[in-house]
Structure formats: C-alpha cells, structure tokens
Scaffold this motif. Structure first.
Motif, PDB file in Angstrom:
ATOM      1  N   ILE A  83       0.229  -1.079   0.186  1.00  0.00           N
ATOM      2  CA  ILE A  83      -0.060   0.345  -0.119  1.00  0.00           C
ATOM      3  C   ILE A  83       1.258   0.989  -0.291  1.00  0.00           C
ATOM      4  O   ILE A  83       2.078   1.265   0.813  1.00  0.00           O
ATOM      5  CB  ILE A  83      -0.661   0.096   1.140  1.00  0.00           C
ATOM      6  CG1 ILE A  83      -1.927   1.068   0.897  1.00  0.00           C
ATOM      7  CG2 ILE A  83       0.042  -0.007   2.780  1.00  0.00           C
ATOM      8  CD1 ILE A  83      -3.006   1.196   2.378  1.00  0.00           C
ATOM      9  N   THR A  84       0.169   2.164  -0.799  1.00  0.00           N
ATOM     10  CA  THR A  84       1.163   3.604  -0.674  1.00  0.00           C
ATOM     11  C   THR A  84       0.338   4.620   0.581  1.00  0.00           C
ATOM     12  O   THR A  84      -1.354   5.104   0.025  1.00  0.00           O
ATOM     13  CB  THR A  84       1.665   3.917  -2.261  1.00  0.00           C
ATOM     14  OG1 THR A  84       2.216   3.364  -2.916  1.00  0.00           O
ATOM     15  CG2 THR A  84       2.059   5.333  -1.862  1.00  0.00           C
ATOM     16  N   LEU A  85       0.989   4.796   1.155  1.00  0.00           N
ATOM     17  CA  LEU A  85       0.357   6.178   2.077  1.00  0.00           C
ATOM     18  C   LEU A  85       0.955   7.508   1.850  1.00  0.00           C
ATOM     19  O   LEU A  85       1.627   7.488   1.955  1.00  0.00           O
ATOM     20  CB  LEU A  85       0.120   5.583   3.328  1.00  0.00           C
ATOM     21  CG  LEU A  85      -0.783   3.966   3.593  1.00  0.00           C
ATOM     22  CD1 LEU A  85      -0.924   4.288   4.721  1.00  0.00           C
ATOM     23  CD2 LEU A  85      -2.407   4.394   3.458  1.00  0.00           C
ATOM     24  N   ASN A  86      -0.166   8.567   2.197  1.00  0.00           N
ATOM     25  CA  ASN A  86       0.315  10.394   2.449  1.00  0.00           C
ATOM     26  C   ASN A  86       0.860  10.332   4.168  1.00  0.00           C
ATOM     27  O   ASN A  86       0.555  10.548   4.869  1.00  0.00           O
ATOM     28  CB  ASN A  86      -0.560  10.744   1.987  1.00  0.00           C
ATOM     29  CG  ASN A  86      -0.228  11.849   1.532  1.00  0.00           C
ATOM     30  OD1 ASN A  86       0.996  12.953   2.077  1.00  0.00           O
ATOM     31  ND2 ASN A  86      -0.701  12.991   0.894  1.00  0.00           N
ATOM     32  N   PHE A  87       2.585  10.421   4.156  1.00  0.00           N
ATOM     33  CA  PHE A  87       2.817  11.524   5.211  1.00  0.00           C
ATOM     34  C   PHE A  87       3.117  12.774   4.956  1.00  0.00           C
ATOM     35  O   PHE A  87       4.531  12.771   4.478  1.00  0.00           O
ATOM     36  CB  PHE A  87       3.810  10.253   6.448  1.00  0.00           C
ATOM     37  CG  PHE A  87       3.634   8.404   5.921  1.00  0.00           C
ATOM     38  CD1 PHE A  87       3.067   8.642   7.943  1.00  0.00           C
ATOM     39  CD2 PHE A  87       3.287   7.803   4.996  1.00  0.00           C
ATOM     40  CE1 PHE A  87       2.319   7.342   8.048  1.00  0.00           C
ATOM     41  CE2 PHE A  87       3.374   6.419   5.557  1.00  0.00           C
ATOM     42  CZ  PHE A  87       2.447   6.044   6.446  1.00  0.00           C
ATOM     43  N   GLY A  88       2.988  13.727   5.375  1.00  0.00           N
ATOM     44  CA  GLY A  88       2.848  14.208   5.273  1.00  0.00           C
ATOM     45  C   GLY A  88       3.353  15.257   4.384  1.00  0.00           C
ATOM     46  O   GLY A  88       3.796  15.857   3.757  1.00  0.00           O
ATOM     47  N   ASN A  89       2.013  14.700   3.570  1.00  0.00           N
ATOM     48  CA  ASN A  89       1.650  15.213   1.580  1.00  0.00           C
ATOM     49  C   ASN A  89       3.632  14.746   0.809  1.00  0.00           C
ATOM     50  O   ASN A  89       3.560  14.748  -0.021  1.00  0.00           O
ATOM     51  CB  ASN A  89       2.578  16.523   1.469  1.00  0.00           C
ATOM     52  CG  ASN A  89       1.540  17.502   2.316  1.00  0.00           C
ATOM     53  OD1 ASN A  89      -0.049  16.686   1.361  1.00  0.00           O
ATOM     54  ND2 ASN A  89       1.203  18.815   2.231  1.00  0.00           N
ATOM     55  N   SER A  90       4.449  13.204   2.028  1.00  0.00           N
ATOM     56  CA  SER A  90       5.018  12.405   0.945  1.00  0.00           C
ATOM     57  C   SER A  90       4.289  11.153   0.431  1.00  0.00           C
ATOM     58  O   SER A  90       4.280  10.217   1.832  1.00  0.00           O
ATOM     59  CB  SER A  90       6.136  12.584   1.877  1.00  0.00           C
ATOM     60  OG  SER A  90       7.032  11.353   1.176  1.00  0.00           O
TER      61      SER A  90
END
Length: 155
Positions: A83-90
């Motif tokens: 999965i790809t998740l968003n951490f602080g717009n990254s």
C-alpha cells in the motif's frame, strides 16, 4: 507420526488473516464503501515488513496505519499487502505481511480483530492502539486458546 491435538489457534489465525485479505482485496477492487475505514496495527520488526527508513526509526516496534481517505497501489497477495500512504504530503510505499498484523479495526461498524503473538501465553497482554475502550469482558480462558473480543470497539 500422529498428531496429539488440533491446532485451533493456528487455524483461527490463518482464517482471520484470510478474512482481512478478502476485505482488502474488495477495497482494492471497489474502493471503501460508505464510512468504512481501517486502523491496522503491525509489528515493524517482522520479517518482510518494507517501509521507509525514517518511518522505521519513528516506529521501531509497532505502527498503526489508517486506510481511509488517501491510499494508492493496494495490492494483496497470499503473504501480505502493499500500500502507498501519504505521510505529510509524501507518498510512502509499504509492504506489510499478514504475519506482522497485530490488530485490524473498522470502527465504522464496530468490528475488530486482535492477533495474539506467541509470547502472549507467558506475558500479560498489552492494550492495542485502537479506539478507547474499557475491557469489561472475562479473562482469557486457560489452555492458550485465542479469544476475539469485539466489545472493545463498540461505541
């Protein structure tokens, strides 16, 4: 060699992993319906966990991810999921084996599973990083069986 007992704990563990795999595959195919969202806690030390170094430094033992508004590249296989998740717009890609899972909670429908670790037979169980709850349920039965208590996620 004949076996001396049925491994109900192992069978239940694999069945719960299969249920999560089915749910995640449905989400990958069709998206999250309604208000559904997931809190997934996993052991970051487990073999096969692949995540950015800065995330591993921040969460050296356990991490809870939220699958809700923004996620991409959800790919499920027999051993785990990517999965790809968003951490602080990254955007950060992750690989999480099913064997690394500790809890799976969908608070929108008061559903949750807790995976016991092999050490838990000898140690006192710790509370999970799920929604706040009071545990008014009975103690775990003797004999090392796994008990899935859903009361802790009820509103």
């Amino acid at each position: 060699m004949t076996r001396s007992e049925i491994d109900y704990g192992g069978m239940m563990h694999r069945a719960m992993q299969g249920l999560i795999a089915d749910v995640l595959q449905d989400v990958a195919d069709n998206g999250l319906p309604g208000e559904h969202h997931f809190f997934i806690t996993f052991d970051t030390r487990e073999d096969g966990v692949d995540m950015a170094d800065w995330l591993r430094e921040r969460y050296p033992e356990e991490m809870t991810i939220v699958v809700q508004h923004w996620f991409e590249n959800l790919i499920i296989d027999d051993e785990g999921f990517n999965i790809t998740l968003n951490f602080g717009n990254s955007p950060e890609p992750m690989r999480i084996p099913f064997d690394a899972l500790r809890t799976f909670v969908d608070p929108s429908v008061e559903f949750g599973l807790r995976f016991e670790t092999q050490d838990s037979d000898e140690e006192e169980l710790e509370e999970t990083d799920g929604p706040e709850h009071e545990d008014d349920g009975p103690d775990d039965p003797p004999g090392g069986g796994e008990v899935v208590q859903l009361d802790r996620w009820r509103k």
